[in-house]
Design a protein around this motif. Sequence first.
Motif, PDB file in Angstrom:
ATOM      1  N   PRO A  75       0.671  -1.259   0.030  1.00 23.69           N
ATOM      2  CA  PRO A  75       0.090  -0.010  -0.002  1.00 23.69           C
ATOM      3  C   PRO A  75       0.777   1.377   0.155  1.00 23.69           C
ATOM      4  CG  PRO A  75      -0.948  -1.553   1.508  1.00 23.69           C
ATOM      5  CD  PRO A  75       0.307  -2.100   1.138  1.00 23.69           C
ATOM      6  N   THR A  76       2.066   1.330   0.395  1.00 23.57           N
ATOM      7  CA  THR A  76       2.905   2.253   0.287  1.00 23.57           C
ATOM      8  C   THR A  76       3.690   2.353  -0.653  1.00 23.57           C
ATOM      9  OG1 THR A  76       4.334   1.405   1.863  1.00 23.57           O
ATOM     10  CG2 THR A  76       2.827   2.812   3.134  1.00 23.57           C
ATOM     11  N   GLY A  77       3.984   1.292  -1.521  1.00 25.33           N
ATOM     12  CA  GLY A  77       4.691   1.203  -2.578  1.00 25.33           C
ATOM     13  C   GLY A  77       5.896   0.333  -2.457  1.00 25.33           C
ATOM     14  N   LEU A  78       6.680   0.180  -3.708  1.00 22.04           N
ATOM     15  CA  LEU A  78       7.988  -0.712  -3.614  1.00 22.04           C
ATOM     16  C   LEU A  78       8.731  -0.217  -4.434  1.00 22.04           C
ATOM     17  CD1 LEU A  78       9.166  -3.215  -2.356  1.00 22.04           C
ATOM     18  CD2 LEU A  78       7.989  -4.630  -4.329  1.00 22.04           C
ATOM     19  N   GLY A  79      10.085  -0.097  -3.868  1.00 24.42           N
ATOM     20  CA  GLY A  79      11.139   0.504  -4.963  1.00 24.42           C
ATOM     21  C   GLY A  79      11.511  -0.621  -6.057  1.00 24.42           C
ATOM     22  N   GLN A  80      12.062  -1.803  -5.568  1.00 20.78           N
ATOM     23  CA  GLN A  80      12.565  -2.640  -6.406  1.00 20.78           C
ATOM     24  C   GLN A  80      12.010  -4.027  -6.133  1.00 20.78           C
ATOM     25  OE1 GLN A  80      16.564  -2.645  -7.741  1.00 20.78           O
ATOM     26  NE2 GLN A  80      16.902  -0.276  -7.866  1.00 20.78           N
ATOM     27  N   LEU A  81      12.202  -5.031  -7.276  1.00 19.43           N
ATOM     28  CA  LEU A  81      11.870  -6.379  -7.076  1.00 19.43           C
ATOM     29  C   LEU A  81      13.283  -6.919  -7.290  1.00 19.43           C
ATOM     30  CD1 LEU A  81       8.561  -6.966  -9.067  1.00 19.43           C
ATOM     31  CD2 LEU A  81       9.125  -7.239  -6.684  1.00 19.43           C
ATOM     32  N   THR A  82      13.621  -7.806  -6.398  1.00 22.26           N
ATOM     33  CA  THR A  82      14.952  -8.339  -6.441  1.00 22.26           C
ATOM     34  C   THR A  82      15.166  -9.774  -7.172  1.00 22.26           C
ATOM     35  OG1 THR A  82      15.879  -7.079  -4.518  1.00 22.26           O
ATOM     36  CG2 THR A  82      17.012  -9.168  -5.116  1.00 22.26           C
ATOM     37  N   ARG A  83      15.577  -9.936  -8.448  1.00 25.43           N
ATOM     38  CA  ARG A  83      15.948 -11.066  -8.940  1.00 25.43           C
ATOM     39  C   ARG A  83      14.762 -12.110  -9.145  1.00 25.43           C
ATOM     40  NH1 ARG A  83      21.358 -13.935  -6.861  1.00 25.43           N
ATOM     41  NH2 ARG A  83      21.190 -14.941  -8.905  1.00 25.43           N
ATOM     42  N   PRO A  84      13.700 -11.587  -9.793  1.00 26.65           N
ATOM     43  CA  PRO A  84      12.737 -12.429 -10.114  1.00 26.65           C
ATOM     44  C   PRO A  84      12.809 -13.606 -10.842  1.00 26.65           C
ATOM     45  CG  PRO A  84      12.617 -10.328 -11.109  1.00 26.65           C
ATOM     46  CD  PRO A  84      13.466 -10.086 -10.294  1.00 26.65           C
ATOM     47  N   LEU A 117      11.140  -1.359  -9.835  1.00 22.16           N
ATOM     48  CA  LEU A 117      11.951  -1.411 -10.783  1.00 22.16           C
ATOM     49  C   LEU A 117      12.747  -2.724 -10.597  1.00 22.16           C
ATOM     50  CD1 LEU A 117      14.833   1.135 -11.629  1.00 22.16           C
ATOM     51  CD2 LEU A 117      15.523  -1.466 -11.082  1.00 22.16           C
ATOM     52  N   ALA A 118      12.570  -3.740 -11.617  1.00 19.07           N
ATOM     53  CA  ALA A 118      12.915  -5.268 -11.505  1.00 19.07           C
ATOM     54  C   ALA A 118      14.333  -5.085 -11.785  1.00 19.07           C
ATOM     55  CB  ALA A 118      12.229  -5.895 -12.311  1.00 19.07           C
ATOM     56  N   HIS A 119      15.545  -5.533 -10.912  1.00 21.86           N
ATOM     57  CA  HIS A 119      16.718  -5.936 -11.374  1.00 21.86           C
ATOM     58  C   HIS A 119      17.103  -7.459 -11.279  1.00 21.86           C
ATOM     59  CE1 HIS A 119      17.779  -6.068  -6.787  1.00 21.86           C
ATOM     60  NE2 HIS A 119      18.459  -6.850  -7.367  1.00 21.86           N
ATOM     61  N   ASP A 120      18.321  -7.605 -11.935  1.00 20.45           N
ATOM     62  CA  ASP A 120      18.692  -8.950 -11.852  1.00 20.45           C
ATOM     63  C   ASP A 120      20.038  -9.244 -12.234  1.00 20.45           C
ATOM     64  OD1 ASP A 120      17.842 -11.906 -11.716  1.00 20.45           O
ATOM     65  OD2 ASP A 120      16.043 -11.297 -12.706  1.00 20.45           O
ATOM     66  N   GLU A 121      20.705 -10.073 -11.767  1.00 22.21           N
ATOM     67  CA  GLU A 121      22.059 -10.362 -12.231  1.00 22.21           C
ATOM     68  C   GLU A 121      22.347 -10.786 -13.631  1.00 22.21           C
ATOM     69  OE1 GLU A 121      24.763 -10.205 -10.343  1.00 22.21           O
ATOM     70  OE2 GLU A 121      23.645 -10.333  -8.191  1.00 22.21           O
ATOM     71  N   CYS A 122      23.637 -10.166 -14.211  1.00 22.48           N
ATOM     72  CA  CYS A 122      23.899 -10.432 -15.763  1.00 22.48           C
ATOM     73  C   CYS A 122      25.391 -10.698 -15.915  1.00 22.48           C
ATOM     74  CB  CYS A 122      23.215  -9.455 -16.682  1.00 22.48           C
ATOM     75  SG  CYS A 122      23.527  -7.863 -16.388  1.00 22.48           S
ATOM     76  N   LEU A 123      25.999 -11.203 -15.021  1.00 22.45           N
ATOM     77  CA  LEU A 123      27.320 -11.081 -15.025  1.00 22.45           C
ATOM     78  C   LEU A 123      28.136 -11.664 -16.115  1.00 22.45           C
ATOM     79  CD1 LEU A 123      30.135 -10.548 -12.918  1.00 22.45           C
ATOM     80  CD2 LEU A 123      30.105 -12.875 -12.801  1.00 22.45           C
ATOM     81  N   ALA A 124      27.527 -12.934 -16.494  1.00 25.32           N
ATOM     82  CA  ALA A 124      28.342 -13.612 -17.753  1.00 25.32           C
ATOM     83  C   ALA A 124      26.858 -14.057 -18.656  1.00 25.32           C
ATOM     84  CB  ALA A 124      29.036 -14.602 -17.484  1.00 25.32           C
ATOM     85  N   GLY A 125      25.993 -13.163 -18.628  1.00 28.00           N
ATOM     86  CA  GLY A 125      24.607 -13.631 -19.420  1.00 28.00           C
ATOM     87  C   GLY A 125      23.369 -13.373 -18.191  1.00 28.00           C
ATOM     88  N   PHE A 126      22.249 -13.337 -18.888  1.00 26.37           N
ATOM     89  CA  PHE A 126      21.254 -12.886 -17.927  1.00 26.37           C
ATOM     90  C   PHE A 126      21.146 -14.280 -16.968  1.00 26.37           C
ATOM     91  CE2 PHE A 126      16.323 -12.698 -18.316  1.00 26.37           C
ATOM     92  CZ  PHE A 126      16.289 -12.093 -17.052  1.00 26.37           C
ATOM     93  N   ALA A 127      21.023 -14.267 -15.705  1.00 24.82           N
ATOM     94  CA  ALA A 127      21.292 -15.273 -14.964  1.00 24.82           C
ATOM     95  C   ALA A 127      19.928 -15.801 -14.722  1.00 24.82           C
ATOM     96  CB  ALA A 127      21.727 -14.962 -13.360  1.00 24.82           C
ATOM     97  N   ALA A 128      19.070 -16.378 -15.681  1.00 24.17           N
ATOM     98  CA  ALA A 128      17.943 -16.663 -15.732  1.00 24.17           C
ATOM     99  C   ALA A 128      18.069 -18.167 -16.408  1.00 24.17           C
ATOM    100  CB  ALA A 128      16.892 -15.903 -16.542  1.00 24.17           C
ATOM    101  N   LEU A 367      12.639   5.492 -17.431  1.00 27.32           N
ATOM    102  CA  LEU A 367      12.168   4.063 -17.707  1.00 27.32           C
ATOM    103  C   LEU A 367      11.003   3.855 -18.226  1.00 27.32           C
ATOM    104  CD1 LEU A 367      14.260   1.796 -15.003  1.00 27.32           C
ATOM    105  CD2 LEU A 367      14.946   2.069 -17.416  1.00 27.32           C
ATOM    106  N   GLY A 368      10.342   4.832 -18.022  1.00 25.84           N
ATOM    107  CA  GLY A 368       8.674   5.079 -18.417  1.00 25.84           C
ATOM    108  C   GLY A 368       7.929   4.423 -17.104  1.00 25.84           C
ATOM    109  N   LEU A 369       8.288   4.311 -16.067  1.00 24.21           N
ATOM    110  CA  LEU A 369       7.398   3.647 -15.156  1.00 24.21           C
ATOM    111  C   LEU A 369       6.572   4.584 -14.431  1.00 24.21           C
ATOM    112  CD1 LEU A 369      10.075   1.396 -13.218  1.00 24.21           C
ATOM    113  CD2 LEU A 369       8.658   0.771 -15.389  1.00 24.21           C
ATOM    114  N   LEU A 370       6.684   6.112 -14.600  1.00 26.79           N
ATOM    115  CA  LEU A 370       5.547   7.068 -14.098  1.00 26.79           C
ATOM    116  C   LEU A 370       4.686   7.414 -15.221  1.00 26.79           C
ATOM    117  CD1 LEU A 370       7.983   9.276 -11.978  1.00 26.79           C
ATOM    118  CD2 LEU A 370       7.303   7.073 -11.237  1.00 26.79           C
ATOM    119  N   ASP A 371       4.715   7.053 -16.558  1.00 32.36           N
ATOM    120  CA  ASP A 371       4.062   7.356 -17.562  1.00 32.36           C
ATOM    121  C   ASP A 371       2.421   6.819 -17.331  1.00 32.36           C
ATOM    122  OD1 ASP A 371       6.167   8.694 -18.477  1.00 32.36           O
ATOM    123  OD2 ASP A 371       6.790   7.428 -20.089  1.00 32.36           O
ATOM    124  N   PRO A 372       1.487   7.645 -17.929  1.00 31.43           N
ATOM    125  CA  PRO A 372      -0.017   7.079 -17.643  1.00 31.43           C
ATOM    126  C   PRO A 372      -0.091   5.971 -18.673  1.00 31.43           C
ATOM    127  CG  PRO A 372       0.275   9.087 -18.954  1.00 31.43           C
ATOM    128  CD  PRO A 372       1.646   8.909 -18.358  1.00 31.43           C
TER     129      PRO A 372
END
Length: 792
Positions: A75-84, A117-128, A367-372
Amino acid sequence: MNTDVAAENPSALSLWNDPTAPVAARVDALIAAMTLQEKTAQLSGVWVGASDEGGEVAPHQHDMEEAVDLDALLPTGLGQLTRPFGTVPVDPALGALSLARTQARIAASNRFRIPALAHDECLAGFAAWGATAYPVPLSWGAAFDPGLVRRMAAAIGRDMRAVGVHQGLAPVLDVVRDARWGRVEETIGEDPYLVGTIGTAYVQGLESAGIVATLKHFAGYSASRAGRNLAPASMGPRERADVVLPPFEMAIRQGGARSVMNAYTDTDGVPSAADETLLTGLLRDTWGFDGTVVADYFAVAFLKILHGVAADWADAAGTALHAGIDVELPNVKTYGAPLTEAVADGRVPEELVDRALRRVLTQKAALGLLDPDWNPVPAALDGTDPDDPETLRGKIDLDSPENRALARALAEEAVVLLSNDGTLPLGRPRRIALIGPNADEPTAVLGCYSFPQHIGVRHPGTPLGIGLPTLRETLAAEFPGAGITHVRGTGVDDGDLSGLEEAVRAAREADVTVVALGDRAGLFGRGTSGEGCDAGTLDLPGAQQQLLDALLDTGTPVVTVLLAGRPYALGRAVTESAAIVQSFFPGEEGTHAIAGVLSGRVNPSGRLPVGVPRAPGSQPGTYLGARLAHANEASNVDPTPAFPFGHGLSYTRFDWTDLTVDAHEAPTDGEFTLAFTVRNTGERSGTEVVQLYLHDPVASVVQPVQRLVGYTRVTLEPGEARRLTATVPADLASFTGRDGRRVVEPGALELRPAASSADPRLTARVVLTGPERHVDHTRRLHATIAQKPATA
C-alpha cells in the motif's frame, strides 16, 4: 489482466504523471505529495522469485532476513523487485507473466500507481533459467575485444528487457590485485586500462538495450587482504586513485552507466557503504554522476553486523543514506521502519530521504514507469494469452542461435595458448587419452554467477535449461577418426587418486594425452572458484598437480587444458607439457572453442588478462608492480610469472618492424604519434593483439615498471602487413602526485609496442617538455591506434 493503469485512475493525470512535463518537475511534484512512509518505500527492494505457473512472484526467504509480508508493504509502494528470474528456475515466458502480474498488483496497491524497478544478475549472461551462459568476464579480458563484448552485452540487455527486467547488476570493474581472491573469475583482469575499456564496452551494450548498468564494486573490493572475501582492503589513496578507480571513471564518463553498487570492504577503517567522500564527494560532486547508488546485498545491515560502525538498524540506515546509498538491497530492512522512525524523531534528516528518492524517481521516470500509458506486459508477451499460462511455456527463447553464435565467437577469441612445442594443432591422432576432472563435466565451463551453478545446484531435479557439451563430446566431434579413452583420474578438489593408475595406463597407450584440469565454480566454499571460494595458495586444487605430474612421467605428449576461474601455478608442466591451453570459464560454447584450438580449426588469439604464476605462494602480485615488486637481490622470493600479462601464442608468426616517431618531444599538454608495421610471416591467417605500454623511468612518486595504455587486434592473412599509427596523449602519463593531485610531469618516457608485458617488440624514447600540468577526471583516457594496409 487489465494493463491500462492510467485509465482506471484519474489522478494519474497529475503533473508527475505527465510525460510532456520536465522530469525534474514531475519528480518534485511527486515527492511533495508523498508521506514519509511512501518515500522510504521507494528506497528498498523485496527479494522475490517468479512463479513457474505464471502466478505472482513469491518473496524469497533468505537466511539473513525475516519473512516479507507483501500485503503489508505494497500500500505504500515498492522500490525494487530483487532477482525475479534469478532466484528459482522458471520458464522464461511464465516468469515474464509472473513479473507482469506482480507489477500490475504493485501499481494497483499504492495510491500513485508506481510499479517497482526489477533488477537481476547478468555477470556472464542473464542469470535466468534457459538463458545463454556466455564466457565469464575474465574471458572478456582475454579476448581484448571491446566491440565483441559490446555486442554480447546488447544481446543480454535485449533478453532482459524483453521479459520485464530494468536493471542489470554488472559489470564488475574490480581490478585483480591478488589472484587468490575467489571472485577473480568475475573480474576482467589485472590492468585498469583493460578493465576500463572492456567494462565500458559492456556498459554501452547493456545500456543500448535500455537496461540500467550497475558498476560494481565501488571501490577496492578486490584489494582485500590475503585475497579473502570481505576482508579489509590494504591500499593507500594513490593505489586507489591510479589502479582501482580509473575503470569506474571511464565507465561513467564514456559508458553512460546509470547505477553504481558499493563494495563490501572497508579501506583504512572506513566501509565503502559509509564513505561519504567516496559515494558523494568523488562520485557525484567531482565526477558528476547523477544515477542511483544501490547497496550490495545486505551491505547496509553489515554496517552494524560486520563493520561495527552502527549501533542499530536506524543508525546503519542513516549512515548509509548520508554517505550516498540510495537504495537498500536485496530486501527492506534498515530503510523500512527503522529509517522512518529515525526521520520522525529527528535522528535522520528527511532531506536525505528526499535526496535519494529524487534519484530513484528520476530513474523510474526515465524508464517510463511513471507514465500514464505504462504497461506491465513486456515485449516478449505481446500477442499472447495471459489467461492460459500453459500455452506460454517454451514460447520465449533466451538462448537463441544468435546468442550462441556470440558466445562461441567470444569463447574462441578468449582461449589462450600459453605454450606449444609444435604438438598443436593435433592433426589426426589415432588415440587420444582424455583425462581429468573437467574432461566430461558439463558445468566445467560455467562461472559461479551462471544460473546452473548459482541457483540450479539447489534444484537438482531441474534440467540445466541450456546445452552444455563436455570437452569429451566436442573432441569426439572434432576428431571423428580418433579413439578417445576417457579417465577421470581425480576430482577437482577431493584429493582422490584412486584413478591415477588407470589414467597413467591410458596415457601410455595413447598418441597424445589431453588433461582437462581447473576449477568448479560455486559460492561460499561450495566450489574452488567464485564468491567466498578464496584460495590459500595458487596450487591446483585437490590432487590435480599429482595427476598432471604422473601423466608427464609417461613420456606421451601431454596437452594441459585449464578450465578455471583464476590462474594457477602448474609446476613442471610449464616446461614439460607439450602445450598448455588456458580457458577461463568459457561458457556454454566453450568446449567447442577449446576443441577448435586443439585441432587447429581455431587459430588462438587470446591473451592473458592476468599473469600465470610460476610458484603458488608468490601472491599478491601483478605485472603493475614497481621495481621492488619484481625479482631482485633483496629477496629470495621470485614473483616472476611463468606466463605474463598479455601473453598468448598463435599458430602463425608476426614480425614488427619500421618504427617511426613523428616528434620525440612534446609538451605536457601534447601528444606523441608513432607508427610501425606488423606482418604475418606465417602460413595461415591469424590475429595479433598489439599492446602499447608506457614506462616512466623517473617520477616524483614510485611508478609501476610499465602499464598498458592501448591495444588493438590485428587480423592478417599470410604475408599481409598493416601499418599501425598510435597517437598517445601526454595525459596517459599522468599519475597521482605527492600532493594527491593527478599530474603530468616533464621528463623522459618510453612507449613500448609489445606482444605482452614481457615481450616489447619496439621502443620509442620520447620526452615531455614544459611545466608540470595537473589534470582531473576529464583528462584524455585513450591512445588511438589506427590500421591501414602497409606498402611494400
